[in-house]
Design a protein around this motif. Structure first.
Motif, short mmCIF file in Angstrom:
data_model
loop_
_atom_site.label_atom_id
_atom_site.label_comp_id
_atom_site.label_asym_id
_atom_site.label_seq_id
_atom_site.Cartn_x
_atom_site.Cartn_y
_atom_site.Cartn_z
N GLY A 1 0.84 -1.19 0.00
CA GLY A 1 0.00 0.00 0.00
C GLY A 1 0.87 1.25 0.00
O GLY A 1 1.98 1.19 0.56
N PRO A 2 0.47 2.33 -0.65
CA PRO A 2 -0.81 2.45 -1.34
C PRO A 2 -0.90 1.55 -2.58
O PRO A 2 0.12 1.23 -3.18
CB PRO A 2 -0.85 3.93 -1.75
CG PRO A 2 0.57 4.36 -1.83
CD PRO A 2 1.29 3.55 -0.80
N SER A 3 -2.14 1.17 -2.90
CA SER A 3 -2.37 0.40 -4.11
C SER A 3 -2.76 1.38 -5.22
O SER A 3 -2.92 2.57 -4.99
CB SER A 3 -3.47 -0.63 -3.87
OG SER A 3 -4.63 0.00 -3.40
N LEU B 1 -9.19 -1.12 -0.70
CA LEU B 1 -10.24 -0.22 -1.17
C LEU B 1 -9.74 0.65 -2.32
O LEU B 1 -10.53 1.31 -3.00
CB LEU B 1 -10.76 0.66 -0.02
CG LEU B 1 -11.36 -0.10 1.18
CD1 LEU B 1 -11.82 0.90 2.25
CD2 LEU B 1 -12.53 -0.98 0.76
N SER B 2 -8.42 0.69 -2.52
CA SER B 2 -7.85 1.33 -3.70
C SER B 2 -8.19 2.81 -3.84
O SER B 2 -8.45 3.30 -4.94
CB SER B 2 -8.34 0.61 -4.95
OG SER B 2 -7.27 0.00 -5.60
N VAL B 3 -8.19 3.50 -2.74
CA VAL B 3 -8.43 4.94 -2.70
C VAL B 3 -7.15 5.56 -2.14
O VAL B 3 -6.46 4.90 -1.36
CB VAL B 3 -9.67 5.23 -1.80
CG1 VAL B 3 -9.84 6.70 -1.53
CG2 VAL B 3 -10.93 4.61 -2.40
N PRO B 4 -6.76 6.77 -2.53
CA PRO B 4 -5.53 7.34 -1.96
C PRO B 4 -5.53 7.32 -0.43
O PRO B 4 -6.60 7.35 0.19
CB PRO B 4 -5.53 8.77 -2.49
CG PRO B 4 -6.27 8.69 -3.78
CD PRO B 4 -7.35 7.67 -3.53
N PRO B 5 -4.35 7.26 0.18
CA PRO B 5 -4.29 7.25 1.65
C PRO B 5 -4.87 8.53 2.23
O PRO B 5 -4.78 9.59 1.61
CB PRO B 5 -2.78 7.15 1.94
CG PRO B 5 -2.08 7.49 0.67
CD PRO B 5 -3.02 7.18 -0.44
N GLY C 1 -6.82 -4.34 -4.15
CA GLY C 1 -7.75 -3.48 -4.89
C GLY C 1 -7.46 -3.47 -6.38
O GLY C 1 -7.35 -4.51 -7.02
N HIS C 2 -7.31 -2.27 -6.94
CA HIS C 2 -7.12 -2.10 -8.38
C HIS C 2 -5.75 -2.64 -8.83
O HIS C 2 -5.50 -2.81 -10.02
CB HIS C 2 -7.25 -0.60 -8.71
CG HIS C 2 -7.28 -0.30 -10.18
ND1 HIS C 2 -8.12 -0.96 -11.05
CD2 HIS C 2 -6.56 0.58 -10.92
CE1 HIS C 2 -7.92 -0.48 -12.27
NE2 HIS C 2 -6.99 0.45 -12.22
#
Ligand SMILES: *Cc1c(COP(=O)(O)O)cnc(C)c1O
Length: 380
Positions: free
Chosen positions: A24-26, A206-210, A356-357
């Protein structure tokens, strides 16, 4: 007069896209980035309040819970971890923390800072905690809070949680679970497992920015929070106050990070479209492909098959190979990021995330091809 400080002049940011296959991040889907690029509106604007309600609703789906107190904490996964600890641990209370890696250790450290009388139950990094050990530890010393990590990103272990809540509740405590690296990517149902406090982070499966840390508190945890003799010692993360903004009162506590919440909204919407079960199956499928491919390269996986975490895989660094060189070449030659080991696994493993993505078949194939090429020249 003093000479004024001159403004520095820097170039405009230009980040080439990276293939993020670390812990992560993803990678973030363009739809999420687009949602975040919209105009900022007021944090009490009716349009934003509707976004908040829908985020809560989608989070309840992702956590598989009916808990009213389900919100994204403003901050990363560690802020959600701190909210979980600060709102449940009271000074002098006995706390049992299961530690099988770096993040279990962080939980123990936080519980100590909030005055908990912390006992740890440890296992080697790469193995799981046996519920029978938890039972024994609680028989020797009951605990008000038992904390455990579902997906330990430092070891690559998926901790089974079945039956734990019963043990914890029978002796009058609450079960606190870290699912930062597993929520959305690995099967988990908060209500079915009867977890009292569970939290995550936006930038893993969840593949959203941290920047946001979803958290949910069940009825026992809400009751404990209401009955506290003294206020939560962390003002910013006091959920009894934050709740008044996310709940019916809409009382200002702190300004919600508007754009970050827009991103979370879109990321959750995509997960709802795909469906949780489909997302879990995709993470499992791509992880199995990675595991088979890594073993075909003659590399060893650090965790036994039945306890592997689909969202994060630990691969043992072979004898005679410099792990840092391999990672540097992956980044320089293939634009691809994986991570090294943490703590006691530093220098011993690579950590490959498929979250995630980022969890896509083409990414697995590219990583395996890149690893093969690099190892051909790096192996002695
Ligand atoms: C990433 C992670 C955290 C910490 O989250 P941050 O967003 O880095 O603050 C906590 N627990 C686990 C299991 C994680 O993987």
């Amino acid at each position: 007069m003093r000479k004024p400080i001159e403004p520095p002049h820097y170039p405009c940011l230009e980040m080439g896209p990276r293939m993020l296959l670390g812990p992560g991040p993803s990678m973030v889907h363009p739809r999420v980035l687009q949602a975040m690029a919209g105009p900022v509106i007021g944090h009490l604007d009716p349009a934003f309040l509707q976004v908040m309600d829908r985020i809560q609703d989608m989070l309840r789906y992702v956590f598989q819970t009916q808990n009213p107190l389900t919100i994204p904490v403003s901050g990363t996964g560690s802020a959600a971890m701190e909210a979980a600890v600060a709102n449940s641990v009271e000074p002098g209370h006995p706390v049992l923390v299961c530690v099988g890696g770096f993040f279990g250790g962080r939980l123990a450290e936080m519980a100590r800072r909030y005055g908990g009388d912390v006992q740890t139950l440890e296992c080697p990094w790469g193995e799981v905690i046996d519920p029978q050990q938890v039972r024994k530890a609680l028989e020797n010393r009951p605990a008000k809070v038992v904390a455990i990590v579902h997906g330990e990103t430092s070891s690559g272990v998926q901790q089974p949680l079945e039956g734990l809540a019963q043990l914890v509740h029978d002796q009058g405590g609450m079960l606190l679970v870290d699912c930062v690296a597993s929520l959305g990517g690995v099967p988990l149902s908060v209500d079915e497992l009867d977890i009292d406090i569970c939290y995550s982070g936006s930038q893993k499966c969840l593949s959203v920015p941290p920047g946001l840390g979803p958290i949910t508190l069940g009825p026992r945890a809400e009751q404990v929070l209401r009955d506290r003799p003294a206020p939560v010692p962390n003002w910013y993360l006091d959920l009894s106050m934050v709740q008044k903004y996310w709940g019916a009162e809409r009382t200002y506590h702190h300004t919600a990070p508007i754009s970050a919440n827009f991103g979370l909204y879109e990321g959750l919407r995509m997960l709802c479209e795909e469906g949780l079960e489909a997302s879990w199956a995709r993470h499992q499928r791509n992880a199995e492909m990675l595991w088979a491919g890594v073993e075909a390269l003659g590399l060893a996986l650090h965790v036994a098959g039945e306890h592997r975490l689909p969202s994060l895989t630990t691969v043992r660094v072979p004898q005679g190979v410099d792990e840092m060189t391999v990672r540097r070449r992956l980044l320089q030659e293939f634009n691809l990021e994986i991570a090294g080991g943490l703590g006691e696994l530093k220098g011993k493993v690579w950590r490959i995330g498929l979250m995630g993505h980022s969890s896509r078949t083409e990414n697995v194939k590219l990583l395996l091809a890149a690893l093969e090429e690099i190892l051909r020249s790096e192996r002695p």
